[in-house]
Enzyme design. Structure first.
Site, PDB file in Angstrom:
ATOM      1  N   CYS A 267     -28.970   4.644 -47.520  1.00 32.28           N
ATOM      2  CA  CYS A 267     -28.931   3.194 -47.404  1.00 32.28           C
ATOM      3  C   CYS A 267     -29.652   2.819 -46.121  1.00 32.28           C
ATOM      4  O   CYS A 267     -29.177   3.094 -45.019  1.00 32.28           O
ATOM      5  CB  CYS A 267     -27.480   2.700 -47.383  1.00 32.28           C
TER       6      CYS A 267
ATOM      7  N   GLU B 194     -32.715  -0.525 -52.210  1.00 32.07           N
ATOM      8  CA  GLU B 194     -33.176   0.841 -52.423  1.00 32.07           C
ATOM      9  C   GLU B 194     -34.529   0.773 -53.109  1.00 32.07           C
ATOM     10  O   GLU B 194     -34.860  -0.221 -53.765  1.00 32.07           O
ATOM     11  CB  GLU B 194     -32.167   1.628 -53.252  1.00 32.07           C
TER      12      GLU B 194
END
Length: 251
Positions: free
Chosen positions: A2, A111
């Site tokens: 992340c 992402e």
């Protein structure tokens, strides 16, 4: 992993969701990046002896974990994520796993899906948020690093785990999400040892998140507007989620 996330909830919404006494006012943020300040939640001392009411507190730390034993931060890598599978035993995170577990509120995260080797398409960015909206709480770790001159910097990292089937179509890792009913257990570093909360460090349910294709404007840290989470047409559709077979195998 992340590497960017969003927190667009109001202070009042965060205080209500995480059972806080209050949170100082702050603007919505649509492109939170490493080394920037992030909002975290820690468990404070009980207000009254014998009280079972949580006394959670919000504070800001630098996103980029720095173990206390590091002498020169310039020679140490930036640790924005910690692998849930190894954090309990790894030297960098062992003490924090035992004494300084935190929650990191977010509205969602970004992402990027890498194209196949024979695909000329560029990386496709996705904004990944809870399907039903609202706030999600990532599991995190905190450490206060002290320099030789006595100055201190509070730092933090987000715990990640192996992606579920839905998320694995984009990336093989995802943040660990702590459910509201487990907030107290995760934050309780006095009676809950790391091995006793290890069962919380798993992937979210398959239908918890939705993946929204967004533009590559999120790639630049200088871009911080709400337009970053507006949907765009994706360069290549995600593959369907593979369903687990109910049939037993003899092999």
């Amino acid at each position: 992993m992340c590497g960017r996330f969003v927190l667009k909830a109001t202070p009042e919404e965060i205080a209500d969701h995480l059972d806080l006494i209050g949170v100082e006012d702050f603007p919505p943020r649509f492109n939170i990046a490493p080394t920037q300040p992030i909002l975290i939640i820690v468990e404070g001392e009980r207000q009254e002896v014998g009280s079972n009411l949580p006394n959670r507190q919000a504070m800001l730390v630098r996103w980029g974990f720095m173990p206390g034993w590091v002498k020169d931060p310039k020679t140490f890598p930036l640790l924005i994520n910690a692998r849930a599978e190894t954090a309990i035993g790894k030297a960098s995170f062992r003490a924090a796993m035992r004494h300084r577990r935190i929650l990191i509120p977010a509205s969602g995260f970004y992402e990027w899906k890498r194209p196949a080797k024979d695909d000329c398409c560029k990386l496709q960015a996705y904004y990944i948020r809870p399907k039903h909206g609202g706030i999600v709480a990532f599991a995190g770790l905190m450490e206060t690093w002290s320099s030789a001159d006595g100055s201190e910097v509070d730092t933090g990292a987000i715990l990640t785990t192996a992606a579920n089937a839905s998320m694995s179509r984009i990336h093989d890792r995802m943040p660990v999400v702590i459910a509201p009913q487990d907030f107290s257990r995760w934050l309780d570093c006095k009676t809950q040892e790391p091995r006793e909360v290890s069962s919380l460090m798993t992937a979210a349910d398959e239908d918890f998140f939705e993946m929204i294709p967004v533009s590559d404007k999120v790639n630049k840290v200088a871009n911080v507007g709400p337009d970053l989470i507006e949907p765009v047409e994706e360069t290549a559709p995600l593959a369907p989620v593979k369903e687990k077979s109910e049939q037993l195998s003899l092999f």
